[in-house]
Design a protein around this motif. Structure first.
Motif, short mmCIF file in Angstrom:
data_model
loop_
_atom_site.label_atom_id
_atom_site.label_comp_id
_atom_site.label_asym_id
_atom_site.label_seq_id
_atom_site.Cartn_x
_atom_site.Cartn_y
_atom_site.Cartn_z
N ARG A 136 -33.69 94.67 67.32
CA ARG A 136 -32.97 94.56 66.04
C ARG A 136 -33.23 95.78 65.17
NH1 ARG A 136 -28.64 91.28 64.93
NH2 ARG A 136 -29.03 89.13 65.54
N TYR A 141 -29.95 95.65 70.02
CA TYR A 141 -29.58 94.27 70.34
C TYR A 141 -28.14 94.20 70.85
CZ TYR A 141 -28.53 89.33 69.77
OH TYR A 141 -28.14 88.04 70.01
N ASP A 142 -27.96 93.48 71.95
CA ASP A 142 -26.65 93.28 72.56
C ASP A 142 -25.99 94.59 72.96
OD1 ASP A 142 -24.68 91.70 73.60
OD2 ASP A 142 -23.53 91.59 71.73
N SER A 219 -32.10 88.31 78.80
CA SER A 219 -30.65 88.36 78.60
C SER A 219 -30.21 87.30 77.59
CB SER A 219 -29.93 88.13 79.93
OG SER A 219 -30.32 89.06 80.89
N LEU A 220 -30.85 86.14 77.65
CA LEU A 220 -30.50 85.06 76.73
C LEU A 220 -30.83 85.42 75.28
CD1 LEU A 220 -29.67 82.07 76.24
CD2 LEU A 220 -32.05 81.46 76.66
N THR A 223 -29.08 89.46 74.21
CA THR A 223 -27.64 89.74 74.30
C THR A 223 -26.86 88.60 73.66
OG1 THR A 223 -27.32 88.67 76.45
CG2 THR A 223 -27.97 90.99 76.46
N ASN A 224 -25.64 88.93 73.30
CA ASN A 224 -24.81 87.91 72.68
C ASN A 224 -23.38 87.92 73.20
OD1 ASN A 224 -23.93 85.92 70.89
ND2 ASN A 224 -23.36 87.41 69.34
N GLN A 225 -22.80 89.11 73.31
CA GLN A 225 -21.41 89.19 73.74
C GLN A 225 -21.12 90.46 74.55
OE1 GLN A 225 -18.65 88.89 70.50
NE2 GLN A 225 -16.86 88.75 71.83
N ARG A 226 -21.48 91.62 73.99
CA ARG A 226 -21.10 92.88 74.62
C ARG A 226 -21.90 93.17 75.90
NH1 ARG A 226 -22.01 96.82 69.73
NH2 ARG A 226 -23.76 95.36 69.53
N VAL A 228 -23.66 90.81 77.78
CA VAL A 228 -24.01 89.58 78.51
C VAL A 228 -24.00 89.85 80.01
CG1 VAL A 228 -23.19 87.26 79.08
CG2 VAL A 228 -23.17 88.05 76.72
N LYS A 236 -21.83 79.34 81.26
CA LYS A 236 -20.62 79.05 80.50
C LYS A 236 -19.90 77.81 81.05
CE LYS A 236 -16.06 80.95 79.51
NZ LYS A 236 -15.11 82.03 79.79
#
Length: 282
Positions: A136, A141-142, A219-220, A223-226, A228, A236
Protein backbone atom coordinates in the motif's frame (compact mmCIF):
# COMPACT_ATOMS: atom_id res chain seq x y z
CA UNK A 1 15.09 -77.52 -0.77
CA UNK A 2 11.80 -77.18 1.06
CA UNK A 3 13.27 -74.30 3.08
CA UNK A 4 14.34 -72.55 -0.12
CA UNK A 5 10.88 -72.94 -1.68
CA UNK A 6 9.28 -71.63 1.50
CA UNK A 7 11.51 -68.55 1.44
CA UNK A 8 10.72 -67.93 -2.23
CA UNK A 9 7.01 -68.23 -1.48
CA UNK A 10 7.29 -65.66 1.33
CA UNK A 11 9.20 -63.31 -0.97
CA UNK A 12 6.50 -63.62 -3.62
CA UNK A 13 3.79 -62.90 -1.05
CA UNK A 14 5.69 -59.85 0.23
CA UNK A 15 6.14 -58.64 -3.32
CA UNK A 16 2.45 -59.14 -4.08
CA UNK A 17 1.43 -57.28 -0.91
CA UNK A 18 3.81 -54.45 -1.78
CA UNK A 19 2.33 -54.13 -5.26
CA UNK A 20 -1.20 -54.27 -3.83
CA UNK A 21 -0.41 -51.45 -1.37
CA UNK A 22 1.14 -49.36 -4.15
CA UNK A 23 -1.88 -50.00 -6.36
CA UNK A 24 -4.27 -48.90 -3.60
CA UNK A 25 -2.17 -45.80 -2.91
CA UNK A 26 -2.07 -44.91 -6.61
CA UNK A 27 -5.83 -45.27 -6.94
CA UNK A 28 -6.38 -43.15 -3.80
CA UNK A 29 -4.13 -40.39 -5.17
CA UNK A 30 -5.37 -40.40 -8.76
CA UNK A 31 -9.07 -40.91 -8.16
CA UNK A 32 -9.76 -37.28 -7.07
CA UNK A 33 -7.96 -36.07 -10.20
CA UNK A 34 -10.03 -38.42 -12.34
CA UNK A 35 -13.21 -37.24 -10.59
CA UNK A 36 -12.44 -33.56 -11.25
CA UNK A 37 -11.42 -34.21 -14.86
CA UNK A 38 -14.53 -36.30 -15.55
CA UNK A 39 -16.78 -33.69 -13.94
CA UNK A 40 -15.25 -31.00 -16.15
CA UNK A 41 -16.14 -33.06 -19.22
CA UNK A 42 -19.77 -33.64 -18.25
CA UNK A 43 -22.73 -31.36 -18.96
CA UNK A 44 -23.68 -29.29 -15.88
CA UNK A 45 -26.86 -31.36 -15.43
CA UNK A 46 -24.80 -34.54 -14.97
CA UNK A 47 -21.97 -33.12 -12.85
CA UNK A 48 -23.44 -34.20 -9.49
CA UNK A 49 -25.73 -36.91 -10.72
CA UNK A 50 -26.20 -39.81 -8.27
CA UNK A 51 -25.37 -42.51 -8.89
CA UNK A 52 -22.56 -41.05 -11.03
CA UNK A 53 -22.63 -41.72 -14.71
CA UNK A 54 -19.36 -43.55 -15.32
CA UNK A 55 -19.88 -43.89 -19.06
CA UNK A 56 -20.66 -40.58 -20.68
CA UNK A 57 -19.99 -38.67 -23.87
CA UNK A 58 -17.28 -36.08 -23.05
CA UNK A 59 -18.01 -32.49 -23.92
CA UNK A 60 -15.82 -29.39 -23.95
CA UNK A 61 -18.82 -27.18 -23.20
CA UNK A 62 -17.49 -26.18 -19.77
CA UNK A 63 -14.08 -25.23 -21.16
CA UNK A 64 -15.68 -23.15 -23.92
CA UNK A 65 -17.75 -21.36 -21.30
CA UNK A 66 -14.66 -20.92 -19.13
CA UNK A 67 -12.53 -19.35 -21.85
CA UNK A 68 -15.50 -17.18 -22.78
CA UNK A 69 -15.15 -15.48 -19.39
CA UNK A 70 -12.92 -12.39 -19.85
CA UNK A 71 -12.08 -12.32 -16.14
CA UNK A 72 -10.78 -15.91 -16.21
CA UNK A 73 -8.74 -15.34 -19.37
CA UNK A 74 -7.29 -12.18 -17.83
CA UNK A 75 -6.41 -14.01 -14.61
CA UNK A 76 -4.81 -16.85 -16.56
CA UNK A 77 -2.73 -14.36 -18.53
CA UNK A 78 -1.75 -12.60 -15.29
CA UNK A 79 -0.56 -15.85 -13.76
CA UNK A 80 1.44 -16.92 -16.81
CA UNK A 81 3.07 -13.49 -17.13
CA UNK A 82 3.79 -12.87 -13.45
CA UNK A 83 4.96 -16.37 -12.61
CA UNK A 84 7.21 -16.58 -15.69
CA UNK A 85 8.74 -13.16 -14.94
CA UNK A 86 9.33 -14.09 -11.31
CA UNK A 87 11.04 -17.36 -12.27
CA UNK A 88 13.31 -15.53 -14.71
CA UNK A 89 14.22 -12.93 -12.09
CA UNK A 90 14.77 -15.43 -9.32
CA UNK A 91 17.18 -17.36 -11.55
CA UNK A 92 19.02 -14.20 -12.61
CA UNK A 93 19.52 -13.23 -8.97
CA UNK A 94 19.63 -16.60 -7.23
CA UNK A 95 22.02 -18.57 -9.44
CA UNK A 96 24.89 -16.03 -9.42
CA UNK A 97 24.26 -15.44 -5.72
CA UNK A 98 24.52 -19.15 -5.00
CA UNK A 99 27.71 -19.35 -7.05
CA UNK A 100 29.30 -16.51 -5.10
CA UNK A 101 28.34 -18.08 -1.79
CA UNK A 102 29.75 -21.41 -2.96
CA UNK A 103 33.07 -20.20 -4.38
CA UNK A 104 34.04 -17.02 -2.53
CA UNK A 105 34.92 -16.32 1.09
CA UNK A 106 31.99 -14.05 1.79
CA UNK A 107 32.13 -12.45 5.26
CA UNK A 108 29.66 -14.11 7.62
CA UNK A 109 28.63 -16.52 4.87
CA UNK A 110 26.69 -18.80 7.20
CA UNK A 111 24.78 -15.85 8.64
CA UNK A 112 23.91 -14.69 5.13
CA UNK A 113 22.61 -18.15 4.22
CA UNK A 114 20.52 -18.34 7.39
CA UNK A 115 19.18 -14.85 6.73
CA UNK A 116 18.15 -15.87 3.21
CA UNK A 117 16.55 -19.05 4.53
CA UNK A 118 14.70 -17.11 7.22
CA UNK A 119 12.40 -15.67 4.55
CA UNK A 120 10.86 -19.15 4.27
CA UNK A 121 10.79 -19.97 7.97
CA UNK A 122 7.80 -17.84 8.96
CA UNK A 123 4.36 -19.01 7.90
CA UNK A 124 2.89 -16.80 5.15
CA UNK A 125 0.02 -15.71 7.38
CA UNK A 126 2.55 -14.11 9.76
CA UNK A 127 4.07 -11.85 7.09
CA UNK A 128 1.17 -11.12 4.80
CA UNK A 129 -0.04 -8.11 6.79
CA UNK A 130 3.40 -6.37 6.78
CA UNK A 131 3.56 -7.04 3.04
CA UNK A 132 0.10 -5.54 2.65
CA UNK A 133 1.26 -2.35 4.40
CA UNK A 134 4.43 -2.22 2.28
CA UNK A 135 2.47 -2.74 -0.93
CA UNK A 136 0.00 0.00 0.00
CA UNK A 137 2.82 2.39 0.91
CA UNK A 138 4.72 1.91 -2.35
CA UNK A 139 1.66 1.65 -4.61
CA UNK A 140 2.32 -2.00 -5.40
CA UNK A 141 -1.09 -3.24 -4.28
CA UNK A 142 -2.99 -5.06 -7.03
CA UNK A 143 -0.16 -4.64 -9.55
CA UNK A 144 1.68 -7.24 -11.59
CA UNK A 145 5.05 -5.81 -10.58
CA UNK A 146 4.11 -6.19 -6.95
CA UNK A 147 3.16 -9.84 -7.38
CA UNK A 148 6.35 -10.57 -9.31
CA UNK A 149 8.27 -9.10 -6.37
CA UNK A 150 6.18 -11.23 -4.00
CA UNK A 151 6.93 -14.47 -5.89
CA UNK A 152 10.60 -13.48 -6.07
CA UNK A 153 10.64 -13.14 -2.29
CA UNK A 154 9.01 -16.54 -1.87
CA UNK A 155 11.40 -18.46 -4.12
CA UNK A 156 14.79 -16.76 -3.76
CA UNK A 157 15.81 -18.80 -0.71
CA UNK A 158 14.94 -22.05 -2.48
CA UNK A 159 17.07 -21.18 -5.51
CA UNK A 160 20.05 -19.96 -3.49
CA UNK A 161 20.16 -22.95 -1.15
CA UNK A 162 19.61 -25.62 -3.79
CA UNK A 163 22.01 -24.11 -6.30
CA UNK A 164 24.69 -23.49 -3.67
CA UNK A 165 24.60 -27.19 -2.80
CA UNK A 166 24.78 -27.96 -6.52
CA UNK A 167 27.76 -25.67 -7.12
CA UNK A 168 29.48 -27.17 -4.08
CA UNK A 169 29.32 -30.54 -5.87
CA UNK A 170 31.08 -29.23 -8.99
CA UNK A 171 34.88 -29.45 -8.60
CA UNK A 172 36.75 -26.13 -8.58
CA UNK A 173 39.37 -27.78 -10.79
CA UNK A 174 37.00 -27.45 -13.77
CA UNK A 175 37.08 -23.65 -13.55
CA UNK A 176 40.78 -23.61 -12.84
CA UNK A 177 41.42 -25.70 -15.96
CA UNK A 178 39.33 -23.30 -18.05
CA UNK A 179 41.16 -20.26 -16.63
CA UNK A 180 44.49 -21.97 -17.25
CA UNK A 181 43.46 -22.18 -20.91
CA UNK A 182 42.94 -18.41 -20.97
CA UNK A 183 39.30 -18.00 -19.96
CA UNK A 184 38.31 -15.25 -17.57
CA UNK A 185 36.46 -16.04 -14.34
CA UNK A 186 33.15 -15.02 -15.92
CA UNK A 187 33.82 -17.08 -19.05
CA UNK A 188 34.65 -20.11 -16.91
CA UNK A 189 31.39 -19.61 -15.04
CA UNK A 190 29.34 -19.14 -18.21
CA UNK A 191 30.93 -21.83 -20.39
CA UNK A 192 31.90 -24.48 -17.85
CA UNK A 193 29.94 -24.14 -14.61
CA UNK A 194 26.51 -23.13 -15.93
CA UNK A 195 26.27 -26.04 -18.42
CA UNK A 196 27.31 -28.42 -15.65
CA UNK A 197 24.67 -26.97 -13.35
CA UNK A 198 21.91 -26.95 -15.98
CA UNK A 199 19.92 -29.89 -14.49
CA UNK A 200 19.86 -28.12 -11.13
CA UNK A 201 18.83 -24.82 -12.70
CA UNK A 202 15.97 -26.47 -14.57
CA UNK A 203 14.85 -28.23 -11.39
CA UNK A 204 14.69 -25.06 -9.28
CA UNK A 205 13.03 -23.18 -12.14
CA UNK A 206 10.25 -25.75 -12.32
CA UNK A 207 9.80 -25.90 -8.55
CA UNK A 208 9.74 -22.10 -8.35
CA UNK A 209 7.12 -22.00 -11.10
CA UNK A 210 4.92 -24.48 -9.27
CA UNK A 211 5.25 -22.68 -5.91
CA UNK A 212 4.29 -19.36 -7.50
CA UNK A 213 1.53 -20.87 -9.67
CA UNK A 214 -0.34 -22.45 -6.77
CA UNK A 215 0.22 -19.60 -4.28
CA UNK A 216 -3.09 -18.27 -2.97
CA UNK A 217 -2.80 -16.42 0.34
CA UNK A 218 -0.74 -13.48 -0.94
CA UNK A 219 -2.87 -13.29 -4.07
CA UNK A 220 -5.98 -13.09 -1.90
CA UNK A 221 -4.63 -10.25 0.25
CA UNK A 222 -2.47 -8.33 -2.22
CA UNK A 223 -4.68 -8.34 -5.33
CA UNK A 224 -8.17 -7.18 -6.05
CA UNK A 225 -8.89 -6.89 -9.76
CA UNK A 226 -6.01 -5.97 -12.07
CA UNK A 227 -3.49 -8.58 -10.88
CA UNK A 228 -5.84 -11.39 -9.83
CA UNK A 229 -4.31 -14.82 -10.43
CA UNK A 230 -5.94 -17.89 -11.92
CA UNK A 231 -5.82 -19.78 -8.63
CA UNK A 232 -7.96 -17.03 -7.09
CA UNK A 233 -10.27 -16.91 -10.05
CA UNK A 234 -11.31 -20.50 -9.37
CA UNK A 235 -13.20 -19.31 -6.29
CA UNK A 236 -15.40 -17.14 -8.45
CA UNK A 237 -17.47 -20.21 -9.22
CA UNK A 238 -18.27 -20.74 -5.53
CA UNK A 239 -21.21 -18.49 -4.77
CA UNK A 240 -22.91 -17.77 -1.46
CA UNK A 241 -25.98 -19.80 -2.45
CA UNK A 242 -24.76 -22.13 -5.18
CA UNK A 243 -21.64 -23.64 -6.70
CA UNK A 244 -21.06 -24.01 -10.42
CA UNK A 245 -19.50 -27.45 -10.12
CA UNK A 246 -18.79 -28.06 -13.79
CA UNK A 247 -17.10 -24.69 -14.27
CA UNK A 248 -15.26 -25.11 -10.98
CA UNK A 249 -13.97 -28.51 -12.13
CA UNK A 250 -12.88 -27.14 -15.52
CA UNK A 251 -11.06 -24.22 -13.89
CA UNK A 252 -9.40 -26.60 -11.43
CA UNK A 253 -8.13 -28.74 -14.29
CA UNK A 254 -6.62 -25.66 -15.95
CA UNK A 255 -4.83 -24.81 -12.69
CA UNK A 256 -3.68 -28.36 -11.98
CA UNK A 257 -2.57 -29.31 -15.49
CA UNK A 258 0.72 -27.30 -15.62
CA UNK A 259 1.70 -28.70 -12.24
CA UNK A 260 1.14 -32.27 -13.38
CA UNK A 261 3.16 -31.72 -16.53
CA UNK A 262 5.96 -30.02 -14.62
CA UNK A 263 6.07 -32.73 -11.95
CA UNK A 264 7.11 -35.19 -14.66
CA UNK A 265 10.03 -32.93 -15.56
CA UNK A 266 10.90 -32.31 -11.91
CA UNK A 267 11.31 -36.03 -11.27
CA UNK A 268 13.43 -36.40 -14.36
CA UNK A 269 15.71 -33.43 -13.79
CA UNK A 270 15.97 -33.75 -10.02
CA UNK A 271 17.17 -37.33 -10.35
CA UNK A 272 19.60 -36.57 -13.15
CA UNK A 273 20.73 -33.32 -11.53
CA UNK A 274 21.50 -34.72 -8.11
CA UNK A 275 23.29 -37.79 -9.47
CA UNK A 276 25.28 -35.55 -11.81
CA UNK A 277 26.45 -33.45 -8.88
CA UNK A 278 27.49 -36.52 -6.91
CA UNK A 279 29.47 -37.91 -9.82
CA UNK A 280 31.33 -34.64 -10.27
CA UNK A 281 32.09 -34.40 -6.57
CA UNK A 282 33.51 -37.90 -6.52
Amino acid sequence: MALLESRQTRDRIKEAVRHLVLLCWTVAVLFPLYWIASMSLKPPSEALQLPPNWLFLPTVYNYLQLFGEPSFVSALGNSILMVSASVLLVLLLGVPGAYVLSRYDVPKKQDVLIWILSSRMLPPIAVVIPFFVIFRTFNLYDTRIGMVFMYLTINISLVVWVMKAFFDGIPVSLEEAAMTDGATRFQAFRKVILPSALPGIISVAIISFIFAWIEMLFSLILTNQRAVTVSMQVFKFIGSRSIEWSMLAAASVIVILPNLLFVVFVNRYLASGLSFGVVLKE
